[in-house]
Design an enzyme around this catalytic site. Structure first.
Site, PDB file in Angstrom:
ATOM      1  N   LYS A 252     -10.071  12.719 -24.911  1.00 31.64           N
ATOM      2  CA  LYS A 252     -10.332  14.021 -25.492  1.00 31.64           C
ATOM      3  C   LYS A 252      -9.158  14.426 -26.377  1.00 31.64           C
ATOM      4  O   LYS A 252      -8.047  13.973 -26.111  1.00 31.64           O
ATOM      5  CB  LYS A 252     -10.585  15.095 -24.429  1.00 31.64           C
ATOM      6  CG  LYS A 252      -9.704  15.118 -23.193  1.00 31.64           C
ATOM      7  CD  LYS A 252      -8.230  15.246 -23.291  1.00 31.64           C
ATOM      8  CE  LYS A 252      -7.578  16.437 -23.870  1.00 31.64           C
ATOM      9  NZ  LYS A 252      -6.092  16.403 -23.784  1.00 31.64           N
TER      10      LYS A 252
ATOM     11  N   TYR B 240      -9.859  22.035 -22.114  1.00 36.38           N
ATOM     12  CA  TYR B 240     -10.160  22.058 -20.671  1.00 36.38           C
ATOM     13  C   TYR B 240     -10.728  23.419 -20.265  1.00 36.38           C
ATOM     14  O   TYR B 240     -11.626  23.506 -19.433  1.00 36.38           O
ATOM     15  CB  TYR B 240      -8.897  21.792 -19.844  1.00 36.38           C
ATOM     16  CG  TYR B 240      -8.389  20.381 -19.891  1.00 36.38           C
ATOM     17  CD1 TYR B 240      -8.897  19.422 -19.021  1.00 36.38           C
ATOM     18  CD2 TYR B 240      -7.399  19.997 -20.774  1.00 36.38           C
ATOM     19  CE1 TYR B 240      -8.421  18.115 -19.041  1.00 36.38           C
ATOM     20  CE2 TYR B 240      -6.918  18.702 -20.806  1.00 36.38           C
ATOM     21  CZ  TYR B 240      -7.440  17.767 -19.940  1.00 36.38           C
ATOM     22  OH  TYR B 240      -6.968  16.476 -19.966  1.00 36.38           O
TER      23      TYR B 240
HETATM   24  P1  NAD Z   1       1.534   9.409 -25.898  1.00 30.22           P
HETATM   25  O1  NAD Z   1       2.302   9.968 -27.033  1.00 30.22           O
HETATM   26  O2  NAD Z   1       2.204   9.276 -24.589  1.00 30.22           O
HETATM   27  O3  NAD Z   1       0.959   7.966 -26.300  1.00 30.22           O
HETATM   28  C1  NAD Z   1       0.381   7.707 -27.555  1.00 30.22           C
HETATM   29  C2  NAD Z   1       0.274   6.212 -27.754  1.00 30.22           C
HETATM   30  O4  NAD Z   1      -0.251   5.965 -29.052  1.00 30.22           O
HETATM   31  C3  NAD Z   1       1.634   5.490 -27.687  1.00 30.22           C
HETATM   32  O5  NAD Z   1       1.475   4.260 -27.028  1.00 30.22           O
HETATM   33  C4  NAD Z   1       1.971   5.246 -29.143  1.00 30.22           C
HETATM   34  O6  NAD Z   1       2.801   4.110 -29.346  1.00 30.22           O
HETATM   35  C5  NAD Z   1       0.589   5.030 -29.730  1.00 30.22           C
HETATM   36  N1  NAD Z   1       0.535   5.297 -31.165  1.00 30.22           N
HETATM   37  C6  NAD Z   1      -0.040   4.497 -32.073  1.00 30.22           C
HETATM   38  N2  NAD Z   1       0.077   5.015 -33.300  1.00 30.22           N
HETATM   39  C7  NAD Z   1       0.762   6.161 -33.174  1.00 30.22           C
HETATM   40  C8  NAD Z   1       1.199   7.146 -34.101  1.00 30.22           C
HETATM   41  N3  NAD Z   1       0.936   7.045 -35.414  1.00 30.22           N
HETATM   42  N4  NAD Z   1       1.884   8.200 -33.631  1.00 30.22           N
HETATM   43  C9  NAD Z   1       2.124   8.352 -32.305  1.00 30.22           C
HETATM   44  N5  NAD Z   1       1.716   7.453 -31.372  1.00 30.22           N
HETATM   45  C10 NAD Z   1       1.051   6.352 -31.819  1.00 30.22           C
HETATM   46  O7  NAD Z   1       0.202  10.273 -25.758  1.00 30.22           O
HETATM   47  P2  NAD Z   1      -0.725  10.404 -24.498  1.00 30.22           P
HETATM   48  O8  NAD Z   1      -0.310  11.593 -23.706  1.00 30.22           O
HETATM   49  O9  NAD Z   1      -0.872   9.119 -23.811  1.00 30.22           O
HETATM   50  O10 NAD Z   1      -2.103  10.835 -25.215  1.00 30.22           O
HETATM   51  C11 NAD Z   1      -2.971   9.881 -25.816  1.00 30.22           C
HETATM   52  C12 NAD Z   1      -4.385  10.454 -25.866  1.00 30.22           C
HETATM   53  O11 NAD Z   1      -4.819  10.677 -24.522  1.00 30.22           O
HETATM   54  C13 NAD Z   1      -4.520  11.796 -26.566  1.00 30.22           C
HETATM   55  O12 NAD Z   1      -5.724  11.831 -27.270  1.00 30.22           O
HETATM   56  C14 NAD Z   1      -4.544  12.824 -25.448  1.00 30.22           C
HETATM   57  O13 NAD Z   1      -5.282  13.969 -25.765  1.00 30.22           O
HETATM   58  C15 NAD Z   1      -5.217  12.027 -24.342  1.00 30.22           C
HETATM   59  N6  NAD Z   1      -4.790  12.467 -23.008  1.00 30.22           N
HETATM   60  C16 NAD Z   1      -5.741  12.782 -22.112  1.00 30.22           C
HETATM   61  C17 NAD Z   1      -5.396  13.190 -20.864  1.00 30.22           C
HETATM   62  C18 NAD Z   1      -6.455  13.506 -19.852  1.00 30.22           C
HETATM   63  O14 NAD Z   1      -6.123  14.054 -18.805  1.00 30.22           O
HETATM   64  N7  NAD Z   1      -7.702  13.178 -20.099  1.00 30.22           N
HETATM   65  C19 NAD Z   1      -4.040  13.285 -20.501  1.00 30.22           C
HETATM   66  C20 NAD Z   1      -3.082  12.942 -21.440  1.00 30.22           C
HETATM   67  C21 NAD Z   1      -3.466  12.528 -22.706  1.00 30.22           C
END
Ligand code: NAD
Length: 372
Positions: A143, A227
Site C-alpha cells: 500500500k 489505514y
Molecule cells: P524502505 O525505505 O525501508 O525500503 C525501500 C526499498 O526500496 C529499499 O530496499 C530500497 O533499496 C529500495 N529502493 C529501490 N529504489 C529506490 C529508490 N529510488 N528510492 C528509495 N528506495 C529504493 O521502505 P519500506 O518501509 O520497506 O516501504 C516499502 C513499501 O512498503 C512502501 O510502499 C510502504 O508503503 C510499504 N510498507 C507497508 C507496510 C505495511 O504495514 N503494510 C509497512 C511498511 C512499509
C-alpha cells in the site's frame, strides 16, 4: 497470567475470529530459516519473491514467511549485492532465485516463483506490478497501490491480461483486533454505529523517501492516513460519498517541501454517520474508535504490527493471542490463489482507496467538498 484471565483471552479471541468465519492460525514457533527452507520445498507452498529488501521486507515479511503454511520465501529482487549475499545465507535462497532490477523480468522463466511481492517506494509499485504480471506471476503490491487511479487501472488491466491475482498488502484485514472492531459493528453489539474516528501519525525522520513527493506520491495520507480510511470503511461497511479535508500549517518548510505535514479529513458517509480521521508526520496518533447507539468500542494502538489493545464502554478488554499479521495475510492470499477464490484485499480495493485519496487531496487544495 491468572487462569481466569487466560480463559477470558481465549474466549474473546475465539469469539472474534469464528464469528467472521475465519480459520484460526496455529502457533508461530521460532523457526530456523535454513531448516524451514528445506521444509518449504513442499510443492503445496507457493514461492514468493520479495522485490525491494528495505525495512518492511527485512523486519516483517521475510520473518513472517518462515511461519506460513501456504507460501514460502523462494526468491529476492534487490539492487544491493551485499543484501543478496546476506539473504542467500540467512534464508537459504539458491542463486538462480536471486535477481536484481535489471534481471527482474527473467523471473518469468523461474517455476519456483509463483508470487511477486512488490515492497518498493510507492512510485515504483505500478511498474514493478505490471512487469510481474508480464512475467506471468501473481502479484502482491504494498500500500498505497499506486500514485494515481490511472496507474491502478493499468495494474488491474495487466492482472486481467495475465489471468493472475492482484492483492494489496492490507495486513489489518487479517488482524484479530481490527476484525473484532468489524464484528462489533456488524453484529450491532452496541447498536448502530453513529460516529467513527481514527488517527495515525508519528514523527517522520527528515530526508527519507516518504517525504519526497516524487517517490511517495504525497505525505502521511499516502502512508498512514490510508489505514485510517480503511478503518472507517471496514468498520462501517460503507464508503464515502464525498470528502472534505484540511491541511495544518507546515512547521518546517525544509522538511515538508511539497507534501502535507498533518491532515484532517471528514468522510460523508451514507445514513449520516460521522466519520473523520487525522494523519500526521509530526504528531503521534494510533487509534480507531466507533461510537454506537448504546456504547463505544475502540482499539489503540490500532495499526501496529504487535501490541494492539482494545476496550469497550462497558469495561471489556479486547485481547488476542500474539500472531504475525503478515504471516496470516500472506497465507490468506496464497490460499485464495491456490483455491482460485477472490482475494480479500484485491486490486480493486487498492484502486478504490487511491480514488478516495485523489478526492481528499483535491478537497485539501480547494477547500471544497469533493464527491468521490
Ligand atoms: P524502505 O525505505 O525501508 O525500503 C525501500 C526499498 O526500496 C529499499 O530496499 C530500497 O533499496 C529500495 N529502493 C529501490 N529504489 C529506490 C529508490 N529510488 N528510492 C528509495 N528506495 C529504493 O521502505 P519500506 O518501509 O520497506 O516501504 C516499502 C513499501 O512498503 C512502501 O510502499 C510502504 O508503503 C510499504 N510498507 C507497508 C507496510 C505495511 O504495514 N503494510 C509497512 C511498511 C512499509
Amino acid at each position: 497470567m491468572k487462569k481466569n484471565q487466560s480463559s477470558r483471552r481465549k474466549f474473546i479471541y475465539t469469539t472474534g475470529i469464528t464469528a467472521l468465519g475465519l480459520p484460526l492460525l496455529s502457533s508461530f514457533s521460532n523457526c530456523n530459516p535454513s531448516t524451514q527452507n528445506k521444509k518449504t520445498m513442499n510443492k503445496n507452498k507457493l514461492g514468493v519473491a520479495l522485490v525491494g529488501l528495505g525495512g518492511y521486507a527485512t523486519s516483517q515479511l521475510a520473518p513472517a514467511l518462515l511461519q506460513t503454511a501456504h507460501c514460502y520465501l523462494a526468491g529476492i529482487v534487490t539492487g544491493t549485492p551485499s543484501k543478496a549475499a546476506a539473504w542467500k545465507e540467512k534464508y537459504n535462497i539458491p542463486d538462480k532465485n536471486i535477481y536484481n532490477y535489471d534481471t527482474y523480468d527473467a523471473i518469468k522463466d523461474n517455476p519456483d516463483i509463483d508470487i511477486i511481492y512488490v515492497v518498493l517506494p510507492n512510485s515504483m509499485h505500478a511498474a514493478y506490478t505490471i512487469r510481474g504480471f508480464e512475467a506471468g506471476k501473481h502479484v502482491i503490491c504494498e500500500k498505497p497501490m499506486a500514485l494515481s487511479v490511472t496507474e491502478c487501472d493499468a495494474m488491474i488491466a495487466a492482472a486481467k491480461k495475465a489471468n493472475k491475482f492482484l492483492s494489496i498488502g492490507y495486513r489489518l484485514h487479517y488482524d484479530p483486533y481490527n476484525l473484532e472492531m468489524v464484528r462489533l459493528a456488524k453484529d450491532k453489539v452496541y447498536g448502530d454505529v453513529k460516529k467513527i474516528t481514527s488517527g495515525f501519525g508519528f514523527n517522520a525522520q527528515k530526508g527519507i523517501w516518504r517525504l519526497d513527493k516524487k517517490l511517495a506520491g504525497g505525505g502521511p495520507l499516502m502512508d498512514l492516513g490510508i489505514y485510517c480510511m480503511q478503518g472507517l470503511m471496514y468498520v462501517t461497511g460503507m464508503e464515502p460519498v464525498a470528502v472534505t479535508a484540511q491541511q495544518s500549517p507546515i512547521s518546517d518548510a525544509t522538511k515538508f517541501i511539497d507534501i502535507e505535514e498533518t491532515l484532517t479529513c471528514q468522510f460523508e458517509m451514507p445514513k449520516g454517520i460521522r466519520a473523520e480521521f487525522v494523519t500526521s508526520y509530526t504528531d503521534s496518533h494510533n487509534f480507531l474508535k466507533a461510537e454506537a447507539e448504546n456504547g463505544w468500542f475502540q482499539i489503540s494502538p490500532a495499526f501496529n504490527y504487535y501490541g494492539l489493545k482494545g476496550k469497550t464502554s462497558d469495561g471489556k478488554k479486547v485481547e488476542f493471542a500474539p500472531l504475525s499479521q503478515q504471516a496470516k495475510q500472506m497465507d490468506g492470499i496464497a490460499l485464495s490463489i491456490k483455491e482460485g477464490k477472490p482475494s480479500k484485499v484485491p486490486g480493486e480495493m487498492g484502486r478504490r482507496d487511491v480514488k478516495i485519496i485523489e478526492a481528499i487531496y483535491e478537497a485539501m487544495r480547494t477547500g471544497k467538498r469533493v464527491i468521490v
